[in-house]
Design an enzyme around this catalytic site. Sequence first.
Site, short mmCIF file in Angstrom:
data_model
loop_
_atom_site.label_atom_id
_atom_site.label_comp_id
_atom_site.label_asym_id
_atom_site.label_seq_id
_atom_site.Cartn_x
_atom_site.Cartn_y
_atom_site.Cartn_z
N SER A 86 0.82 -1.22 0.00
CA SER A 86 0.00 0.00 0.00
C SER A 86 0.84 1.26 0.00
O SER A 86 0.35 2.33 -0.35
CB SER A 86 -0.95 0.01 1.20
OG SER A 86 -1.92 -1.00 1.03
N GLU A 254 -10.35 7.12 2.28
CA GLU A 254 -9.93 5.72 2.18
C GLU A 254 -10.82 4.79 3.01
O GLU A 254 -11.06 5.03 4.19
CB GLU A 254 -8.49 5.54 2.67
CG GLU A 254 -8.00 4.11 2.47
CD GLU A 254 -6.73 3.76 3.24
OE1 GLU A 254 -6.40 4.45 4.21
OE2 GLU A 254 -6.10 2.75 2.86
N HIS A 263 -6.63 -9.75 4.16
CA HIS A 263 -5.48 -10.40 4.82
C HIS A 263 -5.96 -11.48 5.79
O HIS A 263 -5.32 -12.50 5.95
CB HIS A 263 -4.65 -9.36 5.59
CG HIS A 263 -3.78 -8.51 4.72
ND1 HIS A 263 -2.69 -9.00 4.04
CD2 HIS A 263 -3.83 -7.20 4.40
CE1 HIS A 263 -2.10 -8.02 3.35
NE2 HIS A 263 -2.79 -6.91 3.55
N ASP A 301 -5.88 0.55 -4.44
CA ASP A 301 -4.43 0.52 -4.64
C ASP A 301 -3.96 -0.84 -5.13
O ASP A 301 -2.92 -0.97 -5.76
CB ASP A 301 -3.70 0.94 -3.36
CG ASP A 301 -4.18 0.20 -2.11
OD1 ASP A 301 -5.17 -0.57 -2.20
OD2 ASP A 301 -3.57 0.39 -1.05
N HIS A 302 -4.75 -1.88 -4.82
CA HIS A 302 -4.44 -3.26 -5.22
C HIS A 302 -5.58 -4.14 -4.73
O HIS A 302 -6.44 -3.67 -3.97
CB HIS A 302 -3.12 -3.74 -4.59
CG HIS A 302 -3.10 -3.57 -3.10
ND1 HIS A 302 -3.81 -4.40 -2.25
CD2 HIS A 302 -2.52 -2.63 -2.31
CE1 HIS A 302 -3.65 -3.98 -1.01
NE2 HIS A 302 -2.88 -2.89 -1.02
MG MG Z 1 -4.44 1.72 3.25
ZN ZN Z 2 -2.58 -5.00 2.67
#
Ligand code: MG
Ligand code: ZN
Length: 365
Positions: A86, A254, A263, A301-302
């Site tokens: 990140s 965000e 995760h 971001d991913h």
């Molecule tokens: Mg973040």
């Molecule tokens: Zn992460």
Amino acid sequence: MKNNSFLSAALILILTFTISLPVLAGGGKVKKTKTPKNVILLIGDGMGLAQVYAAYTASCGNLNITTIDQIALVKTNSASDYITDSGAGGTAIACGEKTTNGMIGITPEKVPLTSILKHASARRLSTGIVSTCDVTHATPASFVASAESRKMTEKIAYQYHTSGIDVFIGGGSDHFIRRSDNLNLFDSLQNRNFKVVQTIPAMMEVKSGKMAALLYPEHPPKISEGRGDMLSLSTDKAISLLSQNKKGFFLMIEGSQIDWGGHDNDFEYVVNEVLDFDRAVGIALDFAKKNGETLVIVTADHETGGLANLEGNFTTGHAGGKFITDNHSGIPVPLFAYGPGSHLFKGLIENTEIFVLAMQALGLN
Ligand code: MG
Ligand code: ZN
């Protein structure tokens, strides 16, 4: 020879027409494309298409994000790795440069970068950040700080002073007042005309000016563990404070914990966090629709978890899936854009292009 001069004349005619068309358009015969005064950039950390679709399924198809029809795909690789973290992901979006995983707002050669938030601030636009994590965490940090490592949280907190930011809301007050250098950054912020608040009711009382709302000592809790409507209220408050500037504003919001659900390979955690993030998207879209001069960009971001959607029912809202990793994946993420300037976002783009196109839309480059 005669043939040649005929050809030349024809060529000149064609060229004249080709060249004169844009001149005519510039002369006012064609309607000017509107440019936005404001940009609201919403980043769902770890929010790939599967995460969006899981929430779409769970909400029986009632998502704000998927009402946006200008869509692009974003490559997320960093300068060092096929799979970004990140820090590098945030830096690419914030500053337009791919860097080494773990770095914040600097090039791989450690040259500090200027983020879109700092560019906007330099042009006297108001700027802000809202996040559902500690404000020194990698994604928000990429917009205000330059650090060799995302772990340098005290250094990142300190740089909130110098970034030119007007409003920031999230967790992480410990990095401002319980520091190894014993500095009290609340005092310094107040000296710089910030109203510093630590509760949501106190935040709601602030009606104008600069504000630092550090609502938790560390990270805010999960939505399922009592965060409530912190993100929606913060989004609403940030927009109402920043939009008082007639020149315009840049705001990054965000949804930080979508990533943490990935995760943890916790499907419910992911869905709850995307739904919470989606409410903030709805608030941003409502403002943009009334305002008419606001570009809203929703992206990630991913992707996190390599999630696959395997079960779903659009009537009951049942949704389920499987993760193939407890880390990030390399798959491109979706981007949704609404409002003036949204047409610039199309096709498969690099994450760094988000910076370039948003700067272009605001006329900052
Ligand atoms: Mg973040
Ligand atoms: Zn992460």
